[in-house]
Design an enzyme around this catalytic site. Structure first.
Site, PDB file in Angstrom:
ATOM      1  N   ILE A   1      13.902  41.258  29.913  1.00 13.13           N
ATOM      2  CA  ILE A   1      14.673  41.500  31.132  1.00 13.13           C
ATOM      3  C   ILE A   1      15.540  42.750  31.056  1.00 13.13           C
ATOM      4  O   ILE A   1      16.136  43.165  32.054  1.00 13.13           O
ATOM      5  CB  ILE A   1      15.589  40.288  31.460  1.00 13.13           C
ATOM      6  CG1 ILE A   1      16.515  39.979  30.283  1.00 13.13           C
ATOM      7  CG2 ILE A   1      14.752  39.087  31.847  1.00 13.13           C
ATOM      8  CD1 ILE A   1      17.557  38.906  30.589  1.00 13.13           C
ATOM      9  N   GLY A   2      15.596  43.389  29.882  1.00 16.23           N
ATOM     10  CA  GLY A   2      16.409  44.591  29.754  1.00 16.23           C
ATOM     11  C   GLY A   2      16.021  45.377  28.524  1.00 16.23           C
ATOM     12  O   GLY A   2      15.446  44.830  27.572  1.00 16.23           O
ATOM     13  N   SER A   3      16.340  46.662  28.545  1.00 18.58           N
ATOM     14  CA  SER A   3      16.001  47.520  27.418  1.00 18.58           C
ATOM     15  C   SER A   3      16.914  48.727  27.404  1.00 18.58           C
ATOM     16  O   SER A   3      17.396  49.175  28.443  1.00 18.58           O
ATOM     17  CB  SER A   3      14.538  47.956  27.515  1.00 18.58           C
ATOM     18  OG  SER A   3      14.178  48.756  26.426  1.00 18.58           O
ATOM     19  N   GLY A   4      17.182  49.235  26.215  1.00 18.08           N
ATOM     20  CA  GLY A   4      18.022  50.421  26.088  1.00 18.08           C
ATOM     21  C   GLY A   4      17.897  51.004  24.702  1.00 18.08           C
ATOM     22  O   GLY A   4      16.989  50.660  23.940  1.00 18.08           O
TER      23      GLY A   4
ATOM     24  N   ASP B   1      32.998  50.819  27.892  1.00 13.76           N
ATOM     25  CA  ASP B   1      31.704  51.054  28.547  1.00 13.76           C
ATOM     26  C   ASP B   1      31.535  50.134  29.756  1.00 13.76           C
ATOM     27  O   ASP B   1      30.469  49.560  29.958  1.00 13.76           O
ATOM     28  CB  ASP B   1      30.563  50.853  27.548  1.00 13.76           C
ATOM     29  CG  ASP B   1      29.239  51.419  28.075  1.00 13.76           C
ATOM     30  OD1 ASP B   1      29.277  52.328  28.942  1.00 13.76           O
ATOM     31  OD2 ASP B   1      28.177  50.953  27.639  1.00 13.76           O
TER      32      ASP B   1
ATOM     33  N   LYS C   1      19.145  39.196  22.451  1.00 15.12           N
ATOM     34  CA  LYS C   1      19.250  40.643  22.295  1.00 15.12           C
ATOM     35  C   LYS C   1      18.670  41.027  20.937  1.00 15.12           C
ATOM     36  O   LYS C   1      19.190  40.642  19.887  1.00 15.12           O
ATOM     37  CB  LYS C   1      20.715  41.083  22.385  1.00 15.12           C
ATOM     38  CG  LYS C   1      20.929  42.587  22.407  1.00 15.12           C
ATOM     39  CD  LYS C   1      22.393  42.904  22.709  1.00 15.12           C
ATOM     40  CE  LYS C   1      22.634  44.392  22.840  1.00 15.12           C
ATOM     41  NZ  LYS C   1      24.047  44.689  23.211  1.00 15.12           N
TER      42      LYS C   1
ATOM     43  N   MET D   1      16.007  45.510  22.891  1.00 20.31           N
ATOM     44  CA  MET D   1      15.525  44.796  24.066  1.00 20.31           C
ATOM     45  C   MET D   1      16.289  43.490  24.270  1.00 20.31           C
ATOM     46  O   MET D   1      16.841  42.941  23.314  1.00 20.31           O
ATOM     47  CB  MET D   1      14.030  44.467  23.914  1.00 20.31           C
ATOM     48  CG  MET D   1      13.104  45.676  24.026  1.00 20.31           C
ATOM     49  SD  MET D   1      13.181  46.789  22.610  1.00 20.31           S
ATOM     50  CE  MET D   1      12.297  45.818  21.396  1.00 20.31           C
ATOM     51  N   VAL D   2      16.285  43.005  25.514  1.00 20.66           N
ATOM     52  CA  VAL D   2      16.882  41.708  25.835  1.00 20.66           C
ATOM     53  C   VAL D   2      15.808  40.841  26.490  1.00 20.66           C
ATOM     54  O   VAL D   2      15.083  41.304  27.379  1.00 20.66           O
ATOM     55  CB  VAL D   2      18.090  41.847  26.783  1.00 20.66           C
ATOM     56  CG1 VAL D   2      18.653  40.462  27.112  1.00 20.66           C
ATOM     57  CG2 VAL D   2      19.175  42.710  26.156  1.00 20.66           C
TER      58      VAL D   2
ATOM     59  N   TYR E   1      19.679  50.441  22.165  1.00 21.38           N
ATOM     60  CA  TYR E   1      19.953  49.449  21.124  1.00 21.38           C
ATOM     61  C   TYR E   1      18.724  48.612  20.796  1.00 21.38           C
ATOM     62  O   TYR E   1      18.537  48.156  19.674  1.00 21.38           O
ATOM     63  CB  TYR E   1      21.091  48.526  21.584  1.00 21.38           C
ATOM     64  CG  TYR E   1      20.781  47.826  22.889  1.00 21.38           C
ATOM     65  CD1 TYR E   1      20.020  46.658  22.916  1.00 21.38           C
ATOM     66  CD2 TYR E   1      21.206  48.357  24.103  1.00 21.38           C
ATOM     67  CE1 TYR E   1      19.705  46.036  24.111  1.00 21.38           C
ATOM     68  CE2 TYR E   1      20.896  47.747  25.303  1.00 21.38           C
ATOM     69  CZ  TYR E   1      20.146  46.589  25.297  1.00 21.38           C
ATOM     70  OH  TYR E   1      19.822  45.981  26.495  1.00 21.38           O
TER      71      TYR E   1
END
Length: 372
Positions: free
Chosen positions: A41-44, A163, A65, A48-49, A46
């Site tokens: 559901i998310g990535s960056g 942040d 995470k 993945m989530v 750091y």
């Protein structure tokens, strides 16, 4: 929730948040033996989530995470170390809860397990913008009150988030906590002492749209006021559904605190900072870059579309003051008249009405959006 009560203050842990981080985890199972992964559901930068189910309690949804592996011999990333160290100590209804830490024996990767939040402010604001609809007054007030409540807890415990942005402010979508704000992503959070030590050596902090002027002008010392500026920007964005200062970042491969376009966006809304309104600005490294800029008038009320005589405008204007020493604190903001007038803020920010926002979907692998 209509005032910052003594009981809420008593709930805060007033001790400094610092303790050694013990990573000799007893969780030696493969993470997938404990959690059933659904989808990413998310990535960056750091990692993945993933959305997942707790196998021991199948009705419990969690967010997993997964940190990217570091180079051989580097060990645990600083981002992960900070996040674990802080979240193991923090406990507040408006702070995301760290449920578990898994050091996987097979792939030697680190996994952090959190409460699962169905929504974040980035997606919620995007929904309203695309549908040309506005938030209700009670929803805006409830969201901002809860963000400030979580931030007051952090600041009372000597933590600066550094942040804050809509994608890092989560909102629970179901269960007894539906409509509850959860501040997340503590990878850039820092403990600060009094007197403050220089923090500039830690690199660039805060996404530029929410970056305070003292950071943009190269301040080597900064305070919890950087978080308040970011909350003010988010407050304005909830009102208009559009970013208040959407500057264009210079080459992201070359990190720089000073961003010409971002500074220009701020000055065109708030006017040029003067030595009268911000005496210490003359000591900042980048002051000369803006000292000769055109003296624009302050058009904040017009840009946000609210009455200059309203309590909402009074609170907003005190959050995004140029001088960080004059910026309102989270504690003061919680006691502001804006939160004492009707409609009063609610524990359920969705005001117990049907939730129109789409649930999180798997990331499109071919068209992935990064919001870091």
């Amino acid at each position: 929730m209509n005032s910052h009560s003594n009981s809420q203050q008593a709930h805060l842990q007033q001790q400094q948040v610092y303790s050694p981080i013990v990573l000799t985890s007893t969780h030696r199972q493969d993470v997938q033996e404990k959690y059933q992964f659904s989808y990413e559901i998310g990535s960056g930068t750091y990692g993945m989530v993933y959305k997942a189910d707790d196998k021991k309690r199948p009705t419990n949804k969690v967010a997993v995470k997964k940190f990217r592996s570091t180079k051989e011999g580097e060990g645990l990333s600083l981002t992960a170390y900070r996040e674990i160290g802080l979240l193991k100590e923090l406990s507040n209804e408006n702070i995301i809860k760290l449920l578990d830490v898994c050091l996987n024996p097979k792939d030697k990767l680190l996994y952090l397990i959190f409460d699962y939040a169905e929504f974040d402010l980035f997606g919620i604001i995007k929904y309203h913008r695309e549908n040309q609809s506005h938030f209700s007054d009670v929803t805006i007030k409830s969201l901002i009150w809860q963000v400030l409540n979580g931030m007051h807890y952090l600041h009372s415990n000597w933590v600066i988030h550094r942040d804050l942005k809509p994608s890092n402010i989560l909102v629970m979508g179901e269960g007894k906590e539906v409509g509850t704000v959860k501040i997340g992503d503590f990878g850039l959070a820092r403990i600060f002492q009094s007197p403050l030590k220089p923090l500039n050596e830690n690199g660039v902090v805060v996404t530029i749209w929410y970056r305070s002027p003292e950071l943009l002008l190269g301040s080597k010392h900064y305070t919890r006021a950087v978080d308040i500026w970011a909350i003010g920007c988010i407050f304005a964005e909830l009102i208009t559904t559009k970013p208040l200062f959407p500057g264009k970042e210079k080459d992201p491969k070359i990190p720089s605190l000073f961003q010409d376009d971002q500074v220009d966006k701020i000055v065109k809304v708030l006017g040029k900072p003067t030595l009268e309104m911000w005496p210490d600005v003359k000591h900042l490294p980048e002051w000369k870059r803006i000292s000769n800029m055109e003296p624009y008038p302050n058009t904040l009320a017009k840009c946000v579309g609210i009455d200059e005589k309203s309590n909402a405008y009074d609170l907003l204007s005190k959050m995004i003051l140029y001088d960080p020493s004059k910026r309102i604190t989270a504690s003061e903001a919680l006691d502001h008249p804006y939160f004492k007038e009707q409609p009063l803020p609610m524990a359920n920010a969705f005001a117990k009405s049907p939730i129109p926002y789409p649930h999180r979907l798997p990331i499109n692998k071919k068209k992935r959006e990064f919001d870091d």
